[in-house]
Design a protein around this motif. Sequence first.
Motif, mmCIF file in Angstrom:
data_model
loop_
_atom_site.group_PDB
_atom_site.id
_atom_site.type_symbol
_atom_site.label_atom_id
_atom_site.label_comp_id
_atom_site.label_asym_id
_atom_site.label_seq_id
_atom_site.Cartn_x
_atom_site.Cartn_y
_atom_site.Cartn_z
ATOM 1 N N TYR A 30 36.482 48.117 39.618
ATOM 2 C CA TYR A 30 37.106 46.810 39.743
ATOM 3 C C TYR A 30 36.107 45.747 39.298
ATOM 4 N N GLY A 73 46.319 44.093 44.210
ATOM 5 C CA GLY A 73 45.320 44.186 43.161
ATOM 6 C C GLY A 73 44.094 43.325 43.379
ATOM 7 N N GLU A 87 41.897 45.808 41.577
ATOM 8 C CA GLU A 87 41.503 45.365 40.249
ATOM 9 C C GLU A 87 40.376 44.337 40.288
ATOM 10 N N LYS A 88 40.363 43.508 41.339
ATOM 11 C CA LYS A 88 39.356 42.457 41.402
ATOM 12 C C LYS A 88 38.983 42.188 42.857
#
Length: 304
Positions: free
Chosen positions: A3, A194, A173-174
């Motif tokens: 990530y 995410g 993801e982040k």
Amino acid sequence: MSYVVQVDSSPVYELIVSLYCYIEHPTSKHNAFGKAWKTDVRRRLSDSLSERLEDHRLEVLHRLNLLVWQCPGERTVENFLHWLTNMAPGEIYEKLVPWVSSFKEDMNSVRDLIVSALHDWHEQYFRHIDPAFLRVLKHSGDQVAQLLPSTPAVELIEQCTNGIRVEPSPGIEKVLLVPQIHCNPYTVIDHYEGLIVCQYPVGMPATDPTVPSFKLMNTLKALSDENRLRILQYVAEEPRSFKEIAAYIGLVKSNVHYHLTALRLSGLLRSHYVKDKIESYSSRMGPLNHLESDIAAYIHRTHV
């Protein structure tokens, strides 16, 4: 599987987290500001504001971090509140919906309540805090940003949060790292689709050399209990789940939670997050390695 980590800081984040600490955080009495902080602040607030702060719709306050992150221009408190006030409910939905899939309240009325509460909280409390707080936050954000290119994401997050290890997993993801002071030593962590927002604790420099630091006292208190020492010994062998720790220690769940929290806040315990929950704990020896020198530094400093 990995990530992206992003670092962000703004006085608006601290405005929001200070209000969150006042109205939401169940353990605010244990923060670095001391047990009397909430009582002292209450004396400064008008009856009108205190009444509004009891509105259940303020439970969505933490979602404002997603808007602070996207706010254009100079993100002062005044500019952010002006921007939020003038946004149509549809615009707010558009800015939140990539990460938040459902909304239980009418956005228009919630927006008006939040803007009103934040404006008065700023006037009656936040704008009166020591300006050094905001300088420390900016400095921390700048320092962490400099470490981004050279430090693995998982290690950087653990370092900032004093022990939270966000393991790479599908769907993450982040991770957004935001420095905060008001909930120190807690990390305020929010999970979205995410995205994980980690508001990590930053300590203020000591102003009175005769008073032991909050961090030092947390570590010493965490080590002053036999059950906590047994937990540290147990999880030093390998990461253990809450269920395994509870079975080993032989205490009721509430007491196990209490001891684990004390160890986590001292930085002696590593929490392994997978997706949106802690799957296991392991020992984190960094604070112990510095304990002797920290005690010696305090004793030497107070007797100069």
